[in-house]
Design a protein around this motif. Structure first.
Motif, PDB file in Angstrom:
ATOM      1  N   ALA A   1      43.269  52.526  51.485  1.00 50.02           N
ATOM      2  CA  ALA A   1      41.882  52.140  51.751  1.00 50.02           C
ATOM      3  C   ALA A   1      41.790  50.889  52.611  1.00 50.02           C
ATOM      4  O   ALA A   1      40.707  50.555  53.111  1.00 50.02           O
ATOM      5  N   ASN A   2      42.900  50.205  52.817  1.00 50.24           N
ATOM      6  CA  ASN A   2      42.893  48.955  53.583  1.00 50.24           C
ATOM      7  C   ASN A   2      42.762  49.254  55.072  1.00 50.24           C
ATOM      8  O   ASN A   2      43.492  50.075  55.618  1.00 50.24           O
ATOM      9  N   SER A   3      41.832  48.592  55.719  1.00 50.03           N
ATOM     10  CA  SER A   3      41.566  48.854  57.134  1.00 50.03           C
ATOM     11  C   SER A   3      42.376  47.959  58.065  1.00 50.03           C
ATOM     12  O   SER A   3      42.233  48.040  59.285  1.00 50.03           O
ATOM     13  N   SER A   4      43.223  47.103  57.523  1.00 48.05           N
ATOM     14  CA  SER A   4      44.014  46.197  58.350  1.00 48.05           C
ATOM     15  C   SER A   4      44.976  46.980  59.229  1.00 48.05           C
ATOM     16  O   SER A   4      45.440  48.067  58.878  1.00 48.05           O
ATOM     17  N   SER A   5      45.311  46.405  60.392  1.00 49.39           N
ATOM     18  CA  SER A   5      46.289  47.041  61.273  1.00 49.39           C
ATOM     19  C   SER A   5      47.686  46.988  60.676  1.00 49.39           C
ATOM     20  O   SER A   5      48.573  47.732  61.089  1.00 49.39           O
ATOM     21  N   ASP A   6      47.890  46.119  59.680  1.00 47.76           N
ATOM     22  CA  ASP A   6      49.194  45.995  59.020  1.00 47.76           C
ATOM     23  C   ASP A   6      48.958  45.899  57.514  1.00 47.76           C
ATOM     24  O   ASP A   6      49.081  44.822  56.914  1.00 47.76           O
ATOM     25  N   PRO A   7      48.593  47.007  56.857  1.00 47.02           N
ATOM     26  CA  PRO A   7      48.196  46.955  55.441  1.00 47.02           C
ATOM     27  C   PRO A   7      49.288  46.477  54.501  1.00 47.02           C
ATOM     28  O   PRO A   7      48.995  46.002  53.408  1.00 47.02           O
ATOM     29  N   LEU A   8      50.569  46.595  54.902  1.00 44.43           N
ATOM     30  CA  LEU A   8      51.643  46.141  54.020  1.00 44.43           C
ATOM     31  C   LEU A   8      51.584  44.632  53.780  1.00 44.43           C
ATOM     32  O   LEU A   8      52.209  44.130  52.846  1.00 44.43           O
ATOM     33  N   GLN A   9      50.834  43.913  54.619  1.00 41.43           N
ATOM     34  CA  GLN A   9      50.648  42.486  54.386  1.00 41.43           C
ATOM     35  C   GLN A   9      49.777  42.216  53.163  1.00 41.43           C
ATOM     36  O   GLN A   9      49.697  41.072  52.701  1.00 41.43           O
ATOM     37  N   HIS A  10      49.152  43.250  52.636  1.00 44.20           N
ATOM     38  CA  HIS A  10      48.192  43.045  51.555  1.00 44.20           C
ATOM     39  C   HIS A  10      48.642  43.689  50.244  1.00 44.20           C
ATOM     40  O   HIS A  10      47.825  43.983  49.385  1.00 44.20           O
ATOM     41  N   ILE A  11      49.937  43.889  50.089  1.00 38.25           N
ATOM     42  CA  ILE A  11      50.455  44.383  48.815  1.00 38.25           C
ATOM     43  C   ILE A  11      50.347  43.274  47.783  1.00 38.25           C
ATOM     44  O   ILE A  11      50.800  42.148  48.001  1.00 38.25           O
ATOM     45  N   SER A  12      49.750  43.583  46.654  1.00 37.99           N
ATOM     46  CA  SER A  12      49.586  42.572  45.609  1.00 37.99           C
ATOM     47  C   SER A  12      50.872  42.430  44.811  1.00 37.99           C
ATOM     48  O   SER A  12      51.453  43.410  44.346  1.00 37.99           O
ATOM     49  N   THR A  13      51.351  41.201  44.694  1.00 36.82           N
ATOM     50  CA  THR A  13      52.526  40.919  43.874  1.00 36.82           C
ATOM     51  C   THR A  13      52.077  40.660  42.440  1.00 36.82           C
ATOM     52  O   THR A  13      50.886  40.721  42.128  1.00 36.82           O
ATOM     53  N   LEU A  14      53.021  40.331  41.558  1.00 38.91           N
ATOM     54  CA  LEU A  14      52.705  40.241  40.132  1.00 38.91           C
ATOM     55  C   LEU A  14      53.093  38.888  39.542  1.00 38.91           C
ATOM     56  O   LEU A  14      53.862  38.804  38.589  1.00 38.91           O
ATOM     57  N   PRO A  15      52.554  37.792  40.075  1.00 33.70           N
ATOM     58  CA  PRO A  15      52.826  36.497  39.442  1.00 33.70           C
ATOM     59  C   PRO A  15      52.007  36.357  38.166  1.00 33.70           C
ATOM     60  O   PRO A  15      51.040  37.099  37.940  1.00 33.70           O
ATOM     61  N   LEU A  16      52.387  35.431  37.296  1.00 36.77           N
ATOM     62  CA  LEU A  16      51.509  35.079  36.188  1.00 36.77           C
ATOM     63  C   LEU A  16      50.277  34.401  36.773  1.00 36.77           C
ATOM     64  O   LEU A  16      50.385  33.527  37.624  1.00 36.77           O
ATOM     65  N   LYS A  17      49.110  34.821  36.303  1.00 36.12           N
ATOM     66  CA  LYS A  17      47.874  34.351  36.926  1.00 36.12           C
ATOM     67  C   LYS A  17      46.949  33.737  35.873  1.00 36.12           C
ATOM     68  O   LYS A  17      46.726  34.343  34.818  1.00 36.12           O
ATOM     69  N   PRO A  18      46.404  32.532  36.118  1.00 39.95           N
ATOM     70  CA  PRO A  18      45.452  31.941  35.173  1.00 39.95           C
ATOM     71  C   PRO A  18      44.182  32.786  35.075  1.00 39.95           C
ATOM     72  O   PRO A  18      43.600  33.175  36.099  1.00 39.95           O
ATOM     73  N   VAL A  19      43.739  33.068  33.846  1.00 35.87           N
ATOM     74  CA  VAL A  19      42.561  33.914  33.631  1.00 35.87           C
ATOM     75  C   VAL A  19      41.772  33.405  32.425  1.00 35.87           C
ATOM     76  O   VAL A  19      42.250  32.578  31.644  1.00 35.87           O
ATOM     77  N   LYS A  20      40.586  33.949  32.290  1.00 33.73           N
ATOM     78  CA  LYS A  20      39.820  33.805  31.065  1.00 33.73           C
ATOM     79  C   LYS A  20      39.424  35.198  30.598  1.00 33.73           C
ATOM     80  O   LYS A  20      39.296  36.127  31.416  1.00 33.73           O
ATOM     81  N   VAL A  21      39.237  35.355  29.306  1.00 36.66           N
ATOM     82  CA  VAL A  21      38.945  36.666  28.728  1.00 36.66           C
ATOM     83  C   VAL A  21      37.639  36.572  27.952  1.00 36.66           C
ATOM     84  O   VAL A  21      37.408  35.616  27.204  1.00 36.66           O
ATOM     85  N   ALA A  22      36.784  37.558  28.160  1.00 34.86           N
ATOM     86  CA  ALA A  22      35.504  37.586  27.446  1.00 34.86           C
ATOM     87  C   ALA A  22      34.989  39.005  27.402  1.00 34.86           C
ATOM     88  O   ALA A  22      35.470  39.887  28.119  1.00 34.86           O
ATOM     89  N   LYS A  23      33.999  39.234  26.547  1.00 41.13           N
ATOM     90  CA  LYS A  23      33.302  40.508  26.565  1.00 41.13           C
ATOM     91  C   LYS A  23      32.310  40.491  27.720  1.00 41.13           C
ATOM     92  O   LYS A  23      31.744  39.447  28.042  1.00 41.13           O
ATOM     93  N   PRO A  24      32.091  41.635  28.388  1.00 45.23           N
ATOM     94  CA  PRO A  24      31.052  41.681  29.414  1.00 45.23           C
ATOM     95  C   PRO A  24      29.712  41.240  28.845  1.00 45.23           C
ATOM     96  O   PRO A  24      29.465  41.366  27.635  1.00 45.23           O
TER      97      PRO A  24
END
Length: 677
Positions: A647-670
């Motif tokens: 779905a990525n429209s970039s001319s080089d979509p492989l630049q936008h592969i998401s890696t899996l670092p630990l990421k700061p988040v918050k958790v809540a009910k919608p």
């Protein structure tokens, strides 16, 4: 239209262009002034239009006071760069090169040119974890993997630490999975995330983030306590053994369990499993570790390999899992802010003099700005002018902070690339580069194998070899020693400085790739290191100290998301739905939360919750099965990543592969769910 430029304009502006006038203009004929003005206007491209180009067709310059780009001849673009660099303090100049398809020759010429200009601000944009290599050089001798990849098929034990290897280094994962499926080996994984390899693991340890050093120290303590270390290897090949053993007594397993959150029984099981049989290999990326402890963790892993006698043997050893295709080669030839060609430390006067004599130049003695510090250096005004060669996912995935925003504040930005990108949009000068398939030169892969790259395609448009572009800029700056006409002389020069490449040549590499060290033309290469080295120079054990886990936290996002990714989860229902004529995966995600965190947040089993990070949100059903307080676990499918790329429209979509670092988040009910409750 006759030229590539005409064809481009015809395709992009067929509704407005006077094709006949443009053709006459490019033939040099006299044309109507109005037509000429129209053509000149079409030579100017806005940033948005530049991004739509895809493959960059020609050099472009953003004139002062103008918003768009103007096509210029190569000489004009290079003159502009040289003039602007001459007016910049050398300490505020920087050169960053990609690891995607860049050759050793380009790296060598790039770092040489930077140092001729008076700066050590040179690095590879994928070099976000240099700490993986430093302990290998300090304790063993070479900053590199010790063994060959395909030897891993014969290994008996594997320890994989914080690595999504099946995606990031998938070639290395193949012999490991083969050995495991054949039943000839076992696997221990240390990682908070569920990745594909965790499914093959006999022991999977999930420590508190930042406590990995304590965990490895606890494993070494068990190995000593149960006398399953390699006594002979330690006595014959290692120094400071008694001092190191005494330091390890500080890793009391009760305290190790408290720090890591891993039960003593699991620590003992992992230690016994790893030491039970040789050869054993350690593979580590340290993707989830904070920067502050990566080097310490790398040292701990070298210690573990030495204690068990798994260095200097076939199918054993240590594999630092670098992310770039040619990261090893870049460091070998000196494309680093703190090392010169041949792994010479920049602080060594003798090392600097050796290289300075070869170049007939002065080398600045101060450490340069590395990739990890480039964003803060720009923001602090320490870097004013930057030349970037090639794109890299780290420019947009947060590994380098908000690099793109920082780059907007530069006084001068040059981008060499084959394709348009977010970075070319904000550049002052854009130069078209060749793709890897059009280049000639050498690569050095993770196992130290130097291979010859031959062009598979003819050059498109005005694309130029990166080393040649660098040479032309350096010559305009008055530097000598940049009059190369092809790649062979560059390699001949670098292998005279890089001792471990000394016996390599294009002639030898034509037949097959060779693994350094290969010191002379009549010597064979070296599939695995240190077979006899420790007879004359012993390996170093570095003392370790038990400390509490530390991980930088964000008060706005008080939890950490350990995002895993696997090929298939047969126990989770999913549907394949068609959206805009493309298939996509539709399923309910499960979000694992530790019971202690669930009580604090008022979350019950099965509640619909959302995990919110800066710029992204994941929703799913809560499962109170989290393994560590403070960590939220989500495991998604690799197929979802593929859908994102499609779905990525970039001319080089492989630049936008998401890696899996630990990421700061918050958790809540919608909000709607919370209101209903």
């Amino acid at each position: 239209p006759k030229s590539g430029f005409s064809n481009y304009l015809f395709r992009k502006h067929y509704d407005v262009i006077n094709v006949a006038a443009l053709a006459r203009f490019e033939d040099g004929a006299t044309v109507d002034p109005a037509a000429l003005a129209d053509v000149d206007e079409l030579r100017k491209l806005t940033s948005k239009q530049l991004r739509g180009l895809g493959r960059l067709p020609y050099p472009m310059v953003r004139r002062r006071g103008e918003r768009g780009f103007t096509r210029v001849p190569w000489d004009d673009a290079l003159d502009t760069i040289a003039e602007r660099i001459k007016t910049t303090d050398p300490k505020r100049l920087s050169l960053y090169m990609t690891s995607r398809g860049m050759t050793n020759e380009a790296y060598y010429v790039g770092q040489k040119a930077a140092r001729f200009m008076g700066t050590n601000n040179v690095d590879v944009s994928s070099s976000t974890r240099p700490e993986l290599l430093n302990p290998l050089q300090e304790q063993l001798g070479h900053p590199s993997a010790t063994n060959s990849i395909w030897e891993l098929e014969q290994a008996s034990r594997f320890l994989v630490v914080s690595s999504n290897m099946t995606e990031e280094q998938n070639v290395v994962a193949v012999p490991i999975k083969k050995a495991l499926t054949q039943g000839t080996a076992s696997l221990i994984v240390i990682d908070q995330r569920e990745t594909e390899l965790t499914r093959y693991a006999k022991v999977w340890l999930k420590p508190r983030p930042g406590s990995e050093v304590a965990l490895i120290g606890g494993m070494i303590r068990v190995i000593f306590d149960e006398s399953i270390d390699d006594h002979d290897f330690l006595a014959e090949s290692c120094e400071d053994v008694t001092e190191f053993r005494n330091a390890i007594w500080g890793f009391d397993l009760i305290q190790v369990e408290r720090v890591t959150g891993v039960p003593q029984s699991q620590i003992r099981a992992a230690a016994r499993e790893f030491a039970a049989s040789k050869p054993a290999a350690i593979l580590y990326a340290l993707e989830t570790l904070p920067r502050a402890i990566r080097e310490e963790c790398s040292r701990a892993l070298v210690n573990l390999a030495l204690v068990t006698g798994n260095v200097g043997k076939k199918s054993a050893g240590l594999f630092p899992l670098l992310t770039g295709a040619n990261d090893q080669g870049s460091r070998d030839v000196g494309c680093a802010p703190d090392f010169l060609p041949g792994h010479r430390n920049l602080t060594s006067e003798q090392g600097r003099q050796r290289v300075a004599d070869a170049w007939n130049a002065q080398i600045p003695p101060f450490r340069g700005v590395g990739a990890l510090d480039i964003t803060s250096a720009i923001n602090d005004g320490k870097v004013k002018a930057l030349q970037v060669i090639g794109n890299n996912p780290n420019f947009t995935n947060g590994e380098l902070g908000d690099f793109l925003e920082a780059a907007k504040s530069l006084d001068f930005l040059v981008v060499q690339d084959a394709f348009s990108s977010e970075l070319t949009e904000i550049a002052d000068v854009v130069l078209p580069s060749q793709t890897f398939a059009e280049r000639r030169g050498t690569y050095t892969n993770l196992e130290r194998r130097v291979q010859l790259l031959r062009p598979a395609l003819g050059v498109k448009g005005d694309g130029e070899a990166d080393w040649r572009t660098i040479c032309q800029i350096a010559q305009r700056m008055g530097a000598s020693g940049f009059d190369y006409t092809e790649e062979d002389p560059i390699f001949d020069e670098l292998n005279n400085i890089v001792r471990v490449y000394g016996g390599l040549s294009y002639g030898r590499l034509e037949a097959e790739g060779l693994q350094w060290p290969c010191l002379a033309a009549d010597m064979v290469d070296t599939p695995y290191l240190y077979e006899r080295t420790f007879e004359t120079r012993k390996a170093k054990l570095i003392n370790m100290t038990l400390a509490d886990a530390e991980y930088p936290m964000d008060s706005q996002y008080p939890l950490l998301l350990a995002h895993g990714r696997v090929l298939h989860q047969p126990d989770v229902d999913m549907d394949i739905v068609e959206l805009n004529n493309k298939n996509s995966i539709n399923r309910q995600e499960t979000i694992k939360v530790h019971p202690d965190d669930a009580r604090t947040l008022g979350i019950s089993e099965g509640d619909w919750i959302e995990v919110v990070a800066a710029g992204s949100t994941i929703e799913g059903a809560a499962s109170l099965t989290g393994h560590q307080p403070g960590i939220v676990n989500v495991t998604t499918l690799f197929g979802e990543l593929i859908s994102e790329l499609e779905a990525n429209s970039s001319s080089d979509p492989l630049q936008h592969i998401s890696t899996l670092p630990l990421k700061p988040v918050k958790v809540a009910k919608p909000v709607t769910q919370a209101a209903a409750d």
